[in-house]
Design an enzyme around this catalytic site. Structure first.
Site, short mmCIF file in Angstrom:
data_model
loop_
_atom_site.label_atom_id
_atom_site.label_comp_id
_atom_site.label_asym_id
_atom_site.label_seq_id
_atom_site.Cartn_x
_atom_site.Cartn_y
_atom_site.Cartn_z
N ARG A 120 29.03 -33.37 21.65
CA ARG A 120 28.27 -33.96 20.53
C ARG A 120 26.97 -33.56 20.17
NH1 ARG A 120 30.05 -38.81 22.90
NH2 ARG A 120 32.02 -39.22 22.54
N LYS A 142 24.65 -23.83 8.44
CA LYS A 142 25.71 -23.84 8.21
C LYS A 142 26.71 -23.29 9.53
CE LYS A 142 26.72 -24.05 3.14
NZ LYS A 142 27.56 -23.24 2.21
N GLU A 184 24.12 -8.82 0.22
CA GLU A 184 23.45 -10.39 0.19
C GLU A 184 21.88 -10.42 -0.37
OE1 GLU A 184 25.10 -13.23 0.48
OE2 GLU A 184 27.00 -13.06 1.49
N LYS A 226 16.71 -17.49 0.92
CA LYS A 226 17.77 -18.30 1.64
C LYS A 226 16.78 -19.53 2.07
CE LYS A 226 21.42 -19.49 3.84
NZ LYS A 226 22.81 -18.87 4.11
N GLU A 236 24.03 -28.87 0.40
CA GLU A 236 24.70 -28.09 -0.88
C GLU A 236 25.10 -29.16 -1.64
OE1 GLU A 236 28.07 -25.70 0.61
OE2 GLU A 236 27.53 -24.15 -0.90
N ARG A 240 21.82 -25.38 -3.41
CA ARG A 240 22.35 -24.37 -2.78
C ARG A 240 23.58 -23.60 -3.06
NH1 ARG A 240 22.39 -25.18 3.87
NH2 ARG A 240 23.30 -23.44 4.41
N ASN A 244 26.02 -18.94 -3.51
CA ASN A 244 27.55 -18.58 -3.75
C ASN A 244 27.75 -17.74 -4.84
OD1 ASN A 244 28.68 -20.08 -1.40
ND2 ASN A 244 28.25 -22.00 -2.59
N HIS A 247 30.51 -15.31 -4.64
CA HIS A 247 31.48 -15.59 -3.59
C HIS A 247 32.82 -16.21 -3.91
CE1 HIS A 247 28.03 -14.67 -1.17
NE2 HIS A 247 28.81 -15.08 -0.18
N HIS A 251 35.29 -14.49 -1.87
CA HIS A 251 36.40 -15.14 -1.05
C HIS A 251 37.80 -15.01 -1.12
CE1 HIS A 251 33.05 -18.55 0.12
NE2 HIS A 251 32.82 -17.45 0.95
N HIS A 264 32.58 -8.87 4.87
CA HIS A 264 31.99 -9.83 3.89
C HIS A 264 31.22 -9.43 2.50
CE1 HIS A 264 31.08 -13.95 2.22
NE2 HIS A 264 29.99 -13.64 2.64
#
Lengths: 366, 366
Positions: A120, A142, A184, A226, A236, A240, A244, A247, A251, A264
């Site tokens: 955990r 993330k 990026e 960032k 987000e 945030r 993207n 993206h 994606h 990517h």
């Protein structure tokens, strides 16, 4: 050396960017944990370990246990997480264990996720080895893994104790990965840092040759964007989302090519061009600004071409996890260095913009 | 109806205990989400759904999507989480999805974990159907899955929006599961509620017959203990550890029998008896108190017997995830209704106490 703070409601930590950091790992871990016991476990790929283990181990009296994950997006799955967790348990790892993610984005995301869910939640540190990981994926907490249904559909927010980016390591990075990662950085410039954008225009040759001064400048500036955005919106809920940019279609391109054909950053490059086409239609950028941005993206290419229809790509965006109850959020630049979020981009607009990007792809790679 | 609040730094929510709750689910979800959109997905077992779907669906105009997980500890694995996540993704579940865990402890823990990591965290509600889940596992935000190396080694802290415990559902619970669940209520009495302990002594027949008034009293009192402890120590840095009374040897018994032979509550019952033996040796309870507690545990039996040596069980405790850097924490009762945490229980002490419990087991099940 650049030290850039990330300050969120759930964690505060530094991103340190410098040459030679690897050789100072152990004392840095001690300083981060100030007397609290910790038992380090490294998660890395055989390739990275083969190249950099000597520097990595230089500051350790007792070498830490090393767990290996093969390189590649196809290992970013729950099965890998389970396998690594099982190895940790067998090695007796308890809540005082500290994971060190030593690798690119896949290693970083997966190790962060492992740290988030092992018993955990245990501590971890990011030691990113690709440009993409140094400027983007190692920062912001993330973490996650892919499902067959899509990328990063499983994950947690779990911040590292520190991000230690040794720019020396970029010296062994394949040129294609360096170029892809720089997409990026271009994105960071487009959405929030006009100076970084100009710097990348003016110093393209030095940056692409990974000249230390130039590349360190770009890494630090990208990290600042960032870190700033993540500090203002950890989970987000708003700002945030601007990260993207490029993206949505990016994606979709990755999904359409089964995450195998493009890096990517390359997919984000093409996705950014498509987004710029939407922006021109919406007049949030002038045609001249869009051309400048498109040119910079292509300057840091070549971006690998791919085969997919505009319709296929737009269909795939419908499953993007940023959608909430079917509403599609879309990030558009406002000129160069600022953005806005719109929620009413139509399928027709997206189709036309994607078609135009595909036409450019066919022209530029003929 | 009893409404018992859980208040932690990361979440505040109510545990509601009443007859007939199932028929009011939909308006309760609406009240919990106050205008925020939500799309419900039920995770349940075919058995529970077969018995209770009519009541569950009574308040829904449109029936929610239902995902099934077979009953049993052996399905509490990462593979199940991945499979359910994939089903969610294929059904178009986004961040506005709300999971409803409708089942026992395995369904609750696994669904909570799924909610914790699907798209980095979505909402969920616990609708526990076993006594064990109603009094213990549905409360406190601990979610997770098992590894081959051990139980609950993977997981997250992720609180539900609410726990809705319909005591009617206990009517279809097999008697062995009711009895096993009541071991956690006995534990609650031993560690923190002398009145609950006495109530269970005096009303054993009524409670074991699941008479509504008696069982509701026991569920509410047990929930109050758990909610109180969790509210004071969300992340198990101190007080919450007392909930692990009986669990050190209990977990070892489950591991030694491959989680197949005993119900969790039964293992905890035997584990509690072993812990009481340590407590007598340490004089934190008198022999008479220990006998009273042991007798109550056996009164709510019979606890299934098992085959394992004391040495095997003690060896297995070494991997308990509550250990930090090799230090073994152990919960001892102080009389009836209070506890203390000790960290210096020796292997010899634990061996002797476990041996004594095994002797009692052989006598009581002859």
């Amino acid at each position: 050396m650049s030290v850039i703070p990330v300050k969120t409601p759930s964690a505060t930590y530094d991103v340190t960017i410098a040459s030679g950091l690897l050789r100072t790992l152990r004392p840095r871990l001690e300083k981060l944990n100030q007397g609290k016991p910790f038992v380090p476990f490294v998660v890395t790929s055989p390739e990275i370990w083969g190249l950099w283990s000597e520097q990595f181990l230089a500051s350790f009296k007792e070498p830490p246990a090393v767990l290996f994950l093969p390189a590649g997006e196809r290992y970013k799955r729950m099965a890998s997480v389970e396998d690594l967790a099982q190895q940790l348990a067998e090695a007796g790892a308890d809540r005082d264990s500290l994971l060190i993610a030593f690798g690119g984005g896949v290693i970083g995301d997966l190790t962060g996720f492992l740290a988030a869910i092992y018993m955990r939640g245990i501590r971890y540190v990011q030691v990113p080895t690709t440009l993409l990981a140094q400027v983007d994926s190692s920062i912001g907490g993330k973490t996650g893994a892919n499902l067959a249904a899509g990328k990063n559909l499983i994950g947690s927010f779990h911040h590292p104790q520190a991000v230690l980016a040794d720019t020396d390591v970029l010296g062994t990075l394949p040129a294609t990965e360096l170029r892809a990662g720089l997409q990026e950085s271009i994105k960071a410039g487009i959405i929030r840092d006009a100076k970084l954008f100009s710097y990348m225009e003016k110093n393209a040759s030095a940056i692409l040759a990974a000249e230390p001064k130039a590349i360190t400048h770009v890494v630090a500036a990208s990290v600042r964007v960032k870190a700033d955005v993540v500090s203002k919106d950890e989970k987000e809920s708003g700002l945030r989302m601007i990260l993207n940019f490029g993206h949505t279609i990016g994606h979709a391109i990755e999904a359409a090519t089964n995450y195998k054909q493009l890096l990517h950053g390359e997919a984000v490059g093409w996705g950014s061009i498509a987004a710029l086409n939407v922006a021109v239609g919406r007049k949030t950028v002038t045609p001249a600004q869009a051309e400048r941005m498109t040119n910079l993206i292509l300057r840091y290419g070549p971006l690998s071409p791919f085969k997919a229809t505009a319709q296929k790509l737009v269909d795939l965006t419908a499953r993007d996890k940023k959608n909430r109850s079917g509403v599609r959020s879309f990030i558009l630049p406002k000129g160069i260095g600022a953005t806005q979020i719109v929620r009413d981009v139509t399928e027709a607009e997206l189709l036309a913009a994607t078609e135009k990007m595909l036409t450019l792809m066919r022209q530029s790679t003929r």
